[in-house]
Design an enzyme around this catalytic site. Sequence first.
Site, short mmCIF file in Angstrom:
data_model
loop_
_atom_site.label_atom_id
_atom_site.label_comp_id
_atom_site.label_asym_id
_atom_site.label_seq_id
_atom_site.Cartn_x
_atom_site.Cartn_y
_atom_site.Cartn_z
NE ARG A 1 -4.34 -1.45 0.13
CZ ARG A 1 -4.63 -2.22 -0.51
NH1 ARG A 1 -3.76 -2.46 -1.58
NH2 ARG A 1 -5.77 -2.90 -0.60
CG HIS B 1 -3.75 -0.47 -7.05
ND1 HIS B 1 -3.82 0.22 -6.01
CD2 HIS B 1 -3.78 -1.63 -6.66
CE1 HIS B 1 -4.36 -0.56 -4.92
NE2 HIS B 1 -4.09 -1.80 -5.51
#
Length: 289
Positions: free
Chosen positions: A204, A252
Amino acid sequence: MKVRLAGEIGATWRRELAAALPEAEWSDDDCDAEVAVVANPPPGALAAMPRLRFVQSLWAGVDRLLADPTLPPGVPVARMVDPVMSLAMAESALWAVLALHRGFFDYQRRQREGVWRQHAQRRADEVNVLILGQGEMGRAVAARLAPLGYRVEGWHRGVDLAPLLAGAEIVINLLPLTPATRGLLDARCFAGLPRGAALVNFGRGAHVVDADLLAALDSGRLRHAVLDVYATEPLPAGHPFWAHPRVTVLPHAAALTDARSASAVAAANLRAWRDGRTPAHGVDRHRGY
Ligand code: GLV
């Protein structure tokens, strides 16, 4: 079983979920939903479901969901664990490690500069790779790197990180984001790595202190970073990562959730819940994953 889809769940997902779970009643009404299937929903998405008994996430990481103060306490939450997704993550990690080990990002840079220059070639068994996180993804990555000859170490909570960092040339972050791991990849961590190490962040964005990473790249402490996740997504225009010569930016996309296989996983879990069995991959809210 009345199931409500919450968050950004597009038409493909709706189709695959409906095919995987034909017996479900798909509810459009917050008031009668017993089960919510969610994909990184915005805060408050589950606040008005008085009959909610079970939440199935289509995302592997549930940090945003758990940070939502309106998530009803006591309702069990399961996260997505899909071997198809773990394999995709392992493919991305293999690409990043091979490119870092063999210097392919450097050759890419030299092409842009019009420079013809070979650099020394090392063997995979001379390269130490440290995987932060020993969950499904971390283990899947290790299982595919080891046969190529890389010296692979893994780190998980409760183990001293410093000696592992000191020997690592490539660090792959696959940790869940929790209060204990937020900001772990900071100046102190980078200072503990050998000079010229590289970072792959597939965890993350908030694991990384961006300013510390940029400083480490600019000083040569780190030679390259492959990033897939960011504190703010999409990565804002003008963010220094976009144009940094030693940063590779992915949107992502290291491991997208596969709607077909993940729907089958979600369906199996919803049936387990309906039949009074314990759904797989339940989240420990206190631990944060
Ligand atoms: C994606 O980042 C996920 O957690 O599934």
